[in-house]
Design an enzyme around this catalytic site. Sequence first.
Site, PDB file in Angstrom:
ATOM      1  N   LYS A  85      53.680  60.993  44.766  1.00 20.71           N
ATOM      2  CA  LYS A  85      53.281  60.487  43.256  1.00 20.71           C
ATOM      3  C   LYS A  85      54.867  60.398  42.464  1.00 20.71           C
ATOM      4  CE  LYS A  85      48.831  61.459  42.772  1.00 20.71           C
ATOM      5  NZ  LYS A  85      48.304  62.646  43.762  1.00 20.71           N
ATOM      6  N   GLU A 107      47.588  62.752  32.978  1.00 17.50           N
ATOM      7  CA  GLU A 107      46.201  63.577  33.775  1.00 17.50           C
ATOM      8  C   GLU A 107      46.552  63.996  34.899  1.00 17.50           C
ATOM      9  OE1 GLU A 107      46.968  60.540  34.005  1.00 17.50           O
ATOM     10  OE2 GLU A 107      46.546  60.217  36.256  1.00 17.50           O
ATOM     11  N   SER A 374      50.894  60.972  52.869  1.00 15.27           N
ATOM     12  CA  SER A 374      51.314  61.073  51.449  1.00 15.27           C
ATOM     13  C   SER A 374      51.856  62.295  50.897  1.00 15.27           C
ATOM     14  CB  SER A 374      49.900  60.497  50.690  1.00 15.27           C
ATOM     15  OG  SER A 374      48.857  61.524  51.202  1.00 15.27           O
TER      16      SER A 374
HETATM   17  C1  LIG Z   1      47.175  62.528  44.745  1.00 17.22           C
HETATM   18  C2  LIG Z   1      47.476  62.278  45.948  1.00 17.22           C
HETATM   19  C3  LIG Z   1      46.437  61.377  46.795  1.00 17.22           C
HETATM   20  C4  LIG Z   1      45.496  60.543  46.109  1.00 17.22           C
HETATM   21  O1  LIG Z   1      45.947  59.792  45.051  1.00 17.22           O
HETATM   22  P1  LIG Z   1      46.133  58.311  45.602  1.00 17.22           P
HETATM   23  O2  LIG Z   1      46.321  57.487  44.360  1.00 17.22           O
HETATM   24  O3  LIG Z   1      44.967  57.444  46.059  1.00 17.22           O
HETATM   25  O4  LIG Z   1      47.365  57.718  46.578  1.00 17.22           O
HETATM   26  C5  LIG Z   1      46.906  61.309  48.319  1.00 17.22           C
HETATM   27  N1  LIG Z   1      47.605  62.366  48.756  1.00 17.22           N
HETATM   28  C6  LIG Z   1      48.397  63.157  47.926  1.00 17.22           C
HETATM   29  C7  LIG Z   1      49.168  64.095  48.635  1.00 17.22           C
HETATM   30  C8  LIG Z   1      48.114  63.183  46.684  1.00 17.22           C
HETATM   31  O5  LIG Z   1      48.648  64.385  45.978  1.00 17.22           O
END
Ligand SMILES: *Cc1c(COP(=O)(O)O)cnc(C)c1O
Length: 394
Positions: A85, A107, A374
């Site tokens: 993020k 948000e 992610s």
């Molecule tokens: C917020 C988040 C997501 C999902 O958000 P995307 O916009 O679809 O990437 C995925 N993995 C993590 C670790 C997150 O914090």
Amino acid sequence: MTKGRYGIHGGQYMPETLMNELKFLEESYEKYKNDLEFNKELNDLLKNYVNRPSLLYYAENISKDVGGAKIYLKREDLNHTGAHKINNVVGQALLAKRMGKTRLIAETGAGQHGVATATVAALFGMECEVFMGKEDTDRQALNVYRMELLGAKVTAVETGTKTLKDAVNAVIREWVGRIDDTYYVLGSAVGPHPYPEIVKHFQAVISEEAKEQILQEEGKLPKAVVACVGGGSNAIGMFANFIEEDNVRLIGCEAAGLGIDTDKHAATITTGEVGIFHGMKSYFVQHKGGQIAPVYSISAGLDYPGIGPEHSYLHDSKRAEYYPVTDEEAVSTLEYLAKREGIICAIESAFAVSKALEIAKEYTPDDSIIVCLSGRGDKDVAAIAKYRGEDINE
Ligand SMILES: *Cc1c(COP(=O)(O)O)cnc(C)c1O
């Protein structure tokens, strides 16, 4: 394609009062995205603050267990604040400063995007207010406190289901009321044009690095890149530099919750219909009459009833594949990855790893696939314990 349109998807369905501001945002983005000074400042921050480039890690143990393609993990979990993020927040906050804004609003669902925004606001000395559903402020009290430690104000949203979609509604209302000094940092590749394009631009660093790294390691492109999809920002970042490579499969993993034949899931592409919500035309999980349906996932980051418009287009055009993955599959995979690689990933990321383990079987160790890891899983440990019926004193 017309600007801001992805096939039939995308667009700019916003209150009249925000149209000028969206135009200002688009002009500013167009002006700075290729600006030398801007990019120098951005790249310095990515390197020295975010900790980029992130590693491309060959997960040898799980690859050998599967006996198919080599599985590489793009380690976004090692970024400052623990997820992808921040890539987007750093970029948008720099843009906000160039636009003369002094206050950031955002948000947040689980709190990850809120924490990233509060972090960068602190660094830049900007005021910050984060809107979060009341349900989520209760479930994620630790992240609320984190944001407050970072100097942000957290406002609990009491309307609707008191979750992420209501937080988005609240932040849009706040933005309408105070456009002069306030910039809205949108946390995923969703919303009205130009947000999906901006978020993709700042997250594309994931695949820019990964492509270079895999060519260095393997001397050829991967067979597939795999990512989880909430709104779709880490996925579009992972896809971006591979979209033009026809031989690389693009694979998105959606939250199937307790199963797509139940009403407890957030599998937008698998079960959704085209609609208009949060400023964009795209696929949404909805009731017959078109009302947005309540969604569910063990993973707060994937618990969103829509998906970014470019993903809807990549699905329509069959360029990308989207698959539902259940809570149980994701939790088992999180546990497996922890035990076999010593990596506790975010529960969101486990949805992608789960599908990647399946896809890898279709190939040989001569081939590779890349999974976007992610985020890190510290935030999820209590929820996993609870899911397994264990009490660890949350
Ligand atoms: C917020 C988040 C997501 C999902 O958000 P995307 O916009 O679809 O990437 C995925 N993995 C993590 C670790 C997150 O914090």
